[in-house]
Design an enzyme around this catalytic site. Structure first.
Site, PDB file in Angstrom:
ATOM      1  N   ASP A 165      -3.513  60.860   8.991  1.00  0.00           N
ATOM      2  CA  ASP A 165      -2.418  60.720   9.947  1.00  0.00           C
ATOM      3  C   ASP A 165      -1.431  59.619   9.606  1.00  0.00           C
ATOM      4  O   ASP A 165      -0.399  59.490  10.261  1.00  0.00           O
ATOM      5  CB  ASP A 165      -2.985  60.458  11.346  1.00  0.00           C
ATOM      6  CG  ASP A 165      -3.743  61.650  11.893  1.00  0.00           C
ATOM      7  OD1 ASP A 165      -3.368  62.786  11.555  1.00  0.00           O
ATOM      8  OD2 ASP A 165      -4.723  61.440  12.643  1.00  0.00           O
ATOM      9  N   ASP A 194       0.807  56.707  12.830  1.00  0.00           N
ATOM     10  CA  ASP A 194      -0.278  56.925  13.790  1.00  0.00           C
ATOM     11  C   ASP A 194      -0.766  55.570  14.292  1.00  0.00           C
ATOM     12  O   ASP A 194      -0.205  55.012  15.218  1.00  0.00           O
ATOM     13  CB  ASP A 194      -1.408  57.734  13.155  1.00  0.00           C
ATOM     14  CG  ASP A 194      -2.425  58.175  14.207  1.00  0.00           C
ATOM     15  OD1 ASP A 194      -2.022  58.709  15.243  1.00  0.00           O
ATOM     16  OD2 ASP A 194      -3.628  57.954  13.994  1.00  0.00           O
ATOM     17  N   ASP A 228      -8.206  52.209  12.418  1.00  0.00           N
ATOM     18  CA  ASP A 228      -9.127  53.127  13.096  1.00  0.00           C
ATOM     19  C   ASP A 228     -10.552  52.821  12.665  1.00  0.00           C
ATOM     20  O   ASP A 228     -10.829  52.710  11.465  1.00  0.00           O
ATOM     21  CB  ASP A 228      -8.826  54.583  12.726  1.00  0.00           C
ATOM     22  CG  ASP A 228      -7.671  55.173  13.529  1.00  0.00           C
ATOM     23  OD1 ASP A 228      -6.995  54.410  14.239  1.00  0.00           O
ATOM     24  OD2 ASP A 228      -7.448  56.392  13.431  1.00  0.00           O
ATOM     25  N   ARG A 241      -3.184  50.284  22.822  1.00  0.00           N
ATOM     26  CA  ARG A 241      -4.371  50.295  21.957  1.00  0.00           C
ATOM     27  C   ARG A 241      -4.552  48.975  21.196  1.00  0.00           C
ATOM     28  O   ARG A 241      -4.532  48.930  19.978  1.00  0.00           O
ATOM     29  CB  ARG A 241      -4.325  51.457  20.972  1.00  0.00           C
ATOM     30  CG  ARG A 241      -4.321  52.810  21.638  1.00  0.00           C
ATOM     31  CD  ARG A 241      -4.508  53.930  20.636  1.00  0.00           C
ATOM     32  NE  ARG A 241      -4.545  55.238  21.303  1.00  0.00           N
ATOM     33  CZ  ARG A 241      -4.770  56.385  20.686  1.00  0.00           C
ATOM     34  NH1 ARG A 241      -4.982  56.392  19.376  1.00  0.00           N
ATOM     35  NH2 ARG A 241      -4.788  57.519  21.352  1.00  0.00           N
TER      36      ARG A 241
END
Length: 389
Positions: A188, A212, A216, A268
């Site tokens: 992504d 994105d 992660d 986030r």
């Protein structure tokens, strides 16, 4: 002597100031060096040494939190590899390139860079186990192409890089560790993506402007420390936990410490699914939707952070998908809130799940009043080989 001093107003003031300074020093593990730098517990471990470049491997002993000490990244069997060529060939890497180090150099490796360079990766770079990528002493940009993928690896340090403007990638083959061809799925455009990996330390990097997310931690990854990074100009910053159906992430443990979030970070920071996150001593310079989010009932201990709400818009720190559930596990302990910031799920200290660090993971948490100086040099450092960083 003391009794005479107390009778004088100036002496009484001096005594009060001395007591206050002493109390602050005892309550906050902050180190001010002879150069005037205020350092956190990670940085004081190595940044005071003007000869840091002569023994780069000392860095591995400075990590804290769930990654623990990175002692398996050091030793006489480490290959010291210097990147001299910023070019990239995803299938046939040239000697001297960063990808060649990941694909053709076996065993433990400590990767450094000959000079400043910008590396545009053709395909995601599969980082191998027992690898340190150390950008100290040069300005290293990984930008304008693919970025870093940690897939089923362990004992990795990523330090001192500027990763930005990553691009999404379609599925296809790429040369991976041990020179094997690996077919990877769609990417992504994350700056650093972890899949089924463990014992990872991400420290002193500057990350921004990716399509994105920036980091992660997914698909069973655990024992991760994300520290001293500067996150800016980004919508989705950090995702911990793959999706609502991936139950292996219940075992995930991540420490997020001494990072600077902002300006222009939207959400986030992190968002957590399942698992446990210790979010501690970070500075939040505003947010859009929220700062810390949770779903699937994670345990998140927000401790001694500084939350500075945006001038307009949402002042609430937390977003919780399960906010109507009384078993919610997003807690605030000794955080400081400025500019109207609020945290709507504070609980008494004795109700907060502890990180339960072992001896090599544990560290003393600084008072939130010290967060500004402790995060002042977050991000990639400009280190000189003739002085301290």
């Amino acid at each position: 002597m003391i009794s005479k001093c107390i009778q004088m107003a100036s002496c009484r003031l001096a005594l009060v100031l001395t007591i206050v300074i002493t109390m602050l020093t005892l309550s906050s593990p902050v180190l001010a060096s002879s150069s005037g730098k205020v350092l956190n517990v990670i940085d004081e471990c190595w940044r005071l040494n003007p000869k840091w470049h002569r023994n780069r491997q000392e860095l591995a002993k400075c990590s804290i939190g769930y990654a623990g000490k990175m002692t398996r990244n050091v030793g006489p069997d480490v290959t010291e590899y210097v990147v001299t060529d910023p070019s990239d060939d995803a299938m046939n890497p040239k000697p001297g390139t960063l990808r060649y180090a990941m694909t053709n150099v076996g065993g433990k490796k400590w990767v450094t860079f000959e000079r400043d360079m910008k590396i545009k990766l053709q395909r995601p770079l599969l980082v191998s186990s027992f690898t340190t990528i150390d950008g100290r002493g040069a300005s290293i940009h990984i930008a304008g192409g693919a970025c870093l993928l940690l897939q089923r690896v362990t004992d990795v340090i990523i330090h001192g890089l500027r990763i930005h403007d990553c691009l999404a990638q379609g599925p296809g083959p790429v040369r991976g560790p041990d020179a094997k061809i690996v077919n990877i799925g769609h990417a992504d455009g994350d700056a650093i993506r972890m899949l089924s990996s463990s014992k990872i330390w991400i420290d002193h990097n500057t990350l921004y402007d990716c399509p994105d997310g920036l980091i992660d931690v997914t698909r069973g990854s655990t024992d991760v420390t994300i520290s001293n990074n500067w996150f800016r100009y980004q919508n989705k910053v950090m995702l911990l936990g793959h999706d609502d159906g991936f139950l292996r992430d219940r075992n995930m443990k991540v420490t997020v410490v001494f990072n600077y979030f902002g300006p222009n970070c939207h959400q986030r920071m992190p968002r957590v699914r399942f698992g446990y996150a210790h979010v501690v001593n970070n500075l939040y310079q505003g947010w859009g939707l929220y700062a810390i989010g949770g779903s699937m009932n994670p345990s998140v201990k927000s401790q001694a952070n500084l939350f500075i709400a945006p001038k307009t818009g949402n002042k609430e720190v937390v977003w919780n998908k399960n906010s109507g559930d009384t078993s919610s596990n997003l807690w605030s302990v000794n955080d400081i809130f400025e500019n109207g910031a609020s945290f709507n799920q504070q609980r008494p200290n004795n109700a907060v799940a502890k990180p339960n660090y072992n001896q090599e993971q544990q560290f003393e948490v600084a008072d939130a009043i010290s967060v500004r100086p402790l995060t002042k040099t977050s991000g990639a450092l400009r280190c000189s080989k003739r002085s301290t960083c």
